[in-house]
Design a protein around this motif. Sequence first.
Motif, PDB file in Angstrom:
ATOM      1  N   GLU A   1       0.739  -1.179  -0.098  1.00 55.68           N
ATOM      2  CA  GLU A   1      -0.083   0.161  -0.031  1.00 55.68           C
ATOM      3  C   GLU A   1       0.890   1.196   0.098  1.00 55.68           C
ATOM      4  OE1 GLU A   1      -3.589   0.430   2.395  1.00 55.68           O
ATOM      5  OE2 GLU A   1      -3.869  -1.876   2.176  1.00 55.68           O
ATOM      6  N   ASP A   2       1.920   1.264   0.868  1.00 53.17           N
ATOM      7  CA  ASP A   2       2.818   2.474   0.784  1.00 53.17           C
ATOM      8  C   ASP A   2       3.560   2.627  -0.441  1.00 53.17           C
ATOM      9  OD1 ASP A   2       4.587   0.309   1.234  1.00 53.17           O
ATOM     10  OD2 ASP A   2       5.728   1.543   2.683  1.00 53.17           O
ATOM     11  N   LEU A   3       3.598   1.876  -1.477  1.00 53.85           N
ATOM     12  CA  LEU A   3       4.034   1.976  -2.816  1.00 53.85           C
ATOM     13  C   LEU A   3       3.167   2.303  -4.119  1.00 53.85           C
ATOM     14  CD1 LEU A   3       6.874  -0.711  -2.719  1.00 53.85           C
ATOM     15  CD2 LEU A   3       7.138   1.711  -2.192  1.00 53.85           C
ATOM     16  N   VAL A   4       1.960   2.620  -3.250  1.00 57.19           N
ATOM     17  CA  VAL A   4       0.820   3.058  -4.506  1.00 57.19           C
ATOM     18  C   VAL A   4       0.665   4.580  -4.126  1.00 57.19           C
ATOM     19  CG1 VAL A   4      -1.503   3.073  -5.201  1.00 57.19           C
ATOM     20  CG2 VAL A   4      -0.374   0.997  -4.566  1.00 57.19           C
ATOM     21  N   LEU A   5       1.184   5.282  -5.220  1.00 60.36           N
ATOM     22  CA  LEU A   5       1.434   6.660  -5.030  1.00 60.36           C
ATOM     23  C   LEU A   5       0.366   7.501  -5.986  1.00 60.36           C
ATOM     24  CD1 LEU A   5       5.498   6.831  -5.350  1.00 60.36           C
ATOM     25  CD2 LEU A   5       3.861   6.440  -3.227  1.00 60.36           C
ATOM     26  N   PHE A   6      -0.238   8.583  -5.281  1.00 60.15           N
ATOM     27  CA  PHE A   6      -1.223   9.397  -6.097  1.00 60.15           C
ATOM     28  C   PHE A   6      -0.675  10.936  -6.580  1.00 60.15           C
ATOM     29  CE2 PHE A   6      -3.450   6.070  -3.671  1.00 60.15           C
ATOM     30  CZ  PHE A   6      -4.328   5.603  -4.722  1.00 60.15           C
ATOM     31  N   ASP A   7      -1.150  11.425  -7.585  1.00 63.58           N
ATOM     32  CA  ASP A   7      -0.986  12.686  -7.915  1.00 63.58           C
ATOM     33  C   ASP A   7       0.380  13.078  -8.089  1.00 63.58           C
ATOM     34  OD1 ASP A   7      -3.755  13.442  -8.315  1.00 63.58           O
ATOM     35  OD2 ASP A   7      -3.972  13.749  -6.170  1.00 63.58           O
ATOM     36  N   VAL A   8       1.286  11.902  -8.523  1.00 58.85           N
ATOM     37  CA  VAL A   8       2.679  12.202  -8.668  1.00 58.85           C
ATOM     38  C   VAL A   8       2.907  13.096  -9.925  1.00 58.85           C
ATOM     39  CG1 VAL A   8       4.716  10.796  -9.411  1.00 58.85           C
ATOM     40  CG2 VAL A   8       3.082   9.781  -7.900  1.00 58.85           C
ATOM     41  N   GLU A   9       4.082  13.965  -9.633  1.00 59.60           N
ATOM     42  CA  GLU A   9       4.141  15.048 -10.518  1.00 59.60           C
ATOM     43  C   GLU A   9       5.734  14.904 -10.772  1.00 59.60           C
ATOM     44  OE1 GLU A   9       2.050  18.971 -10.414  1.00 59.60           O
ATOM     45  OE2 GLU A   9       2.073  18.314  -8.308  1.00 59.60           O
ATOM     46  N   ALA A  10       5.911  15.229 -12.366  1.00 61.28           N
ATOM     47  CA  ALA A  10       7.399  15.176 -12.666  1.00 61.28           C
ATOM     48  C   ALA A  10       7.280  15.877 -14.128  1.00 61.28           C
ATOM     49  CB  ALA A  10       7.917  13.837 -12.713  1.00 61.28           C
ATOM     50  N   GLU A  11       8.321  16.427 -14.553  1.00 63.38           N
ATOM     51  CA  GLU A  11       8.384  17.409 -15.582  1.00 63.38           C
ATOM     52  C   GLU A  11       8.432  16.348 -16.914  1.00 63.38           C
ATOM     53  OE1 GLU A  11       7.787  20.483 -16.313  1.00 63.38           O
ATOM     54  OE2 GLU A  11       7.217  20.573 -14.154  1.00 63.38           O
ATOM     55  N   ASN A  12       9.416  15.094 -16.592  1.00 65.00           N
ATOM     56  CA  ASN A  12       9.567  14.255 -17.671  1.00 65.00           C
ATOM     57  C   ASN A  12       9.624  12.719 -17.240  1.00 65.00           C
ATOM     58  OD1 ASN A  12      12.334  14.057 -16.841  1.00 65.00           O
ATOM     59  ND2 ASN A  12      12.608  16.036 -17.808  1.00 65.00           N
ATOM     60  N   SER A  13       9.921  11.897 -17.940  1.00 64.39           N
ATOM     61  CA  SER A  13       9.985  10.440 -17.658  1.00 64.39           C
ATOM     62  C   SER A  13      11.503  10.311 -16.782  1.00 64.39           C
ATOM     63  CB  SER A  13      10.220   9.623 -18.669  1.00 64.39           C
ATOM     64  OG  SER A  13      11.198   9.813 -19.391  1.00 64.39           O
ATOM     65  N   ASP A  14      12.448  10.899 -16.844  1.00 66.74           N
ATOM     66  CA  ASP A  14      13.777  10.982 -16.135  1.00 66.74           C
ATOM     67  C   ASP A  14      13.462  11.343 -14.605  1.00 66.74           C
ATOM     68  OD1 ASP A  14      15.098   9.956 -18.220  1.00 66.74           O
ATOM     69  OD2 ASP A  14      16.588  11.584 -18.326  1.00 66.74           O
ATOM     70  N   GLU A  15      12.865  12.552 -14.535  1.00 63.75           N
ATOM     71  CA  GLU A  15      12.370  12.926 -13.171  1.00 63.75           C
ATOM     72  C   GLU A  15      11.704  12.123 -12.589  1.00 63.75           C
ATOM     73  OE1 GLU A  15      10.205  17.007 -11.197  1.00 63.75           O
ATOM     74  OE2 GLU A  15      11.276  17.267 -12.978  1.00 63.75           O
ATOM     75  N   LEU A  16      10.484  11.422 -13.194  1.00 67.75           N
ATOM     76  CA  LEU A  16       9.800  10.522 -12.431  1.00 67.75           C
ATOM     77  C   LEU A  16      10.606   9.257 -11.993  1.00 67.75           C
ATOM     78  CD1 LEU A  16       6.760   9.787 -11.513  1.00 67.75           C
ATOM     79  CD2 LEU A  16       6.618   8.384 -14.150  1.00 67.75           C
ATOM     80  N   LEU A  17      11.347   8.766 -12.955  1.00 71.79           N
ATOM     81  CA  LEU A  17      11.921   7.286 -12.449  1.00 71.79           C
ATOM     82  C   LEU A  17      13.024   7.779 -11.308  1.00 71.79           C
ATOM     83  CD1 LEU A  17      12.597   5.902 -16.001  1.00 71.79           C
ATOM     84  CD2 LEU A  17      10.769   5.281 -14.293  1.00 71.79           C
ATOM     85  N   THR A  18      13.492   8.991 -11.318  1.00 73.14           N
ATOM     86  CA  THR A  18      14.303   9.328 -10.366  1.00 73.14           C
ATOM     87  C   THR A  18      13.537   9.454  -8.765  1.00 73.14           C
ATOM     88  OG1 THR A  18      15.644  10.599 -11.712  1.00 73.14           O
ATOM     89  CG2 THR A  18      15.696  11.450  -9.348  1.00 73.14           C
ATOM     90  N   ASN A  19      12.347  10.046  -8.952  1.00 67.08           N
ATOM     91  CA  ASN A  19      11.416  10.389  -7.805  1.00 67.08           C
ATOM     92  C   ASN A  19      11.079   8.922  -7.265  1.00 67.08           C
ATOM     93  OD1 ASN A  19      12.163  12.896  -8.075  1.00 67.08           O
ATOM     94  ND2 ASN A  19       9.882  13.475  -8.871  1.00 67.08           N
ATOM     95  N   LEU A  20      10.662   8.145  -8.055  1.00 64.44           N
ATOM     96  CA  LEU A  20      10.149   6.842  -7.744  1.00 64.44           C
ATOM     97  C   LEU A  20      11.412   5.976  -7.307  1.00 64.44           C
ATOM     98  CD1 LEU A  20       7.736   5.987 -10.465  1.00 64.44           C
ATOM     99  CD2 LEU A  20       7.033   7.242  -8.263  1.00 64.44           C
ATOM    100  N   SER A  21      12.399   6.007  -7.768  1.00 66.80           N
ATOM    101  CA  SER A  21      13.700   5.243  -7.426  1.00 66.80           C
ATOM    102  C   SER A  21      14.013   5.656  -5.986  1.00 66.80           C
ATOM    103  CB  SER A  21      14.856   5.473  -8.280  1.00 66.80           C
ATOM    104  OG  SER A  21      14.539   4.855  -9.718  1.00 66.80           O
ATOM    105  N   ASP A  22      13.884   7.012  -5.701  1.00 69.15           N
ATOM    106  CA  ASP A  22      14.586   7.585  -4.297  1.00 69.15           C
ATOM    107  C   ASP A  22      13.392   6.850  -3.227  1.00 69.15           C
ATOM    108  OD1 ASP A  22      16.518   8.820  -5.467  1.00 69.15           O
ATOM    109  OD2 ASP A  22      15.324  10.824  -5.562  1.00 69.15           O
ATOM    110  N   VAL A  23      12.284   6.843  -3.633  1.00 73.36           N
ATOM    111  CA  VAL A  23      11.364   6.361  -2.674  1.00 73.36           C
ATOM    112  C   VAL A  23      11.544   4.825  -2.429  1.00 73.36           C
ATOM    113  CG1 VAL A  23       8.993   5.350  -2.413  1.00 73.36           C
ATOM    114  CG2 VAL A  23       9.364   7.870  -3.301  1.00 73.36           C
TER     115      VAL A  23
END
Length: 161
Positions: free
Chosen positions: A17-39
């Motif tokens: 459940e703590d890995l289901v994320l809502f309203d995730v924002e990022a400018e591009n796929s690299d930023e998104l993958l960075t943010n998700l990887s950091d989690v």
Amino acid sequence: MSKEKTKLMNIEDLLYEDLVLFDVEAENSDELLTNLSDVLTKKKFVKNSFKNAIINREKVFPTGLPSPGVKVAIPHTDAEHVLNSCITIAKLKKPIKFIEMGTSSNILDIELVFMLAVNAPKDQLTVLQNIMNTLSNKKLLLELKKADTSKKVIDIIKNNN
């Protein structure tokens, strides 16, 4: 935290459940993958090397799917970068551009991301196939898009597997 089993064939074994994320924002796929990887790094699911590995793999082997109803991406990388297997589900606040799987330039506006982290090479293909089968269901994807809690997202997936 970890639900590791000797066999990781079922998608539901990889959902938290703590890995289901809502309203995730990022400018591009690299930023998104960075943010998700950091989690995942903070939660000790992946090694520090995971972030660069998944970003670099996405550039070479894009994972955008022109799935029915809701466009999905399933970024993943090699098992050597993973400590504990999991799937991170990100419902994006606004679509992010990913390149379609099997192409080098067809751009898709992705709304939902299933980021795979699988620590056993023998299970990776099975998990990927199971996810792709699940994501070919338009009704399921539309239900996932509407779901507003982590529990609902996981229940929808479990009930359709």
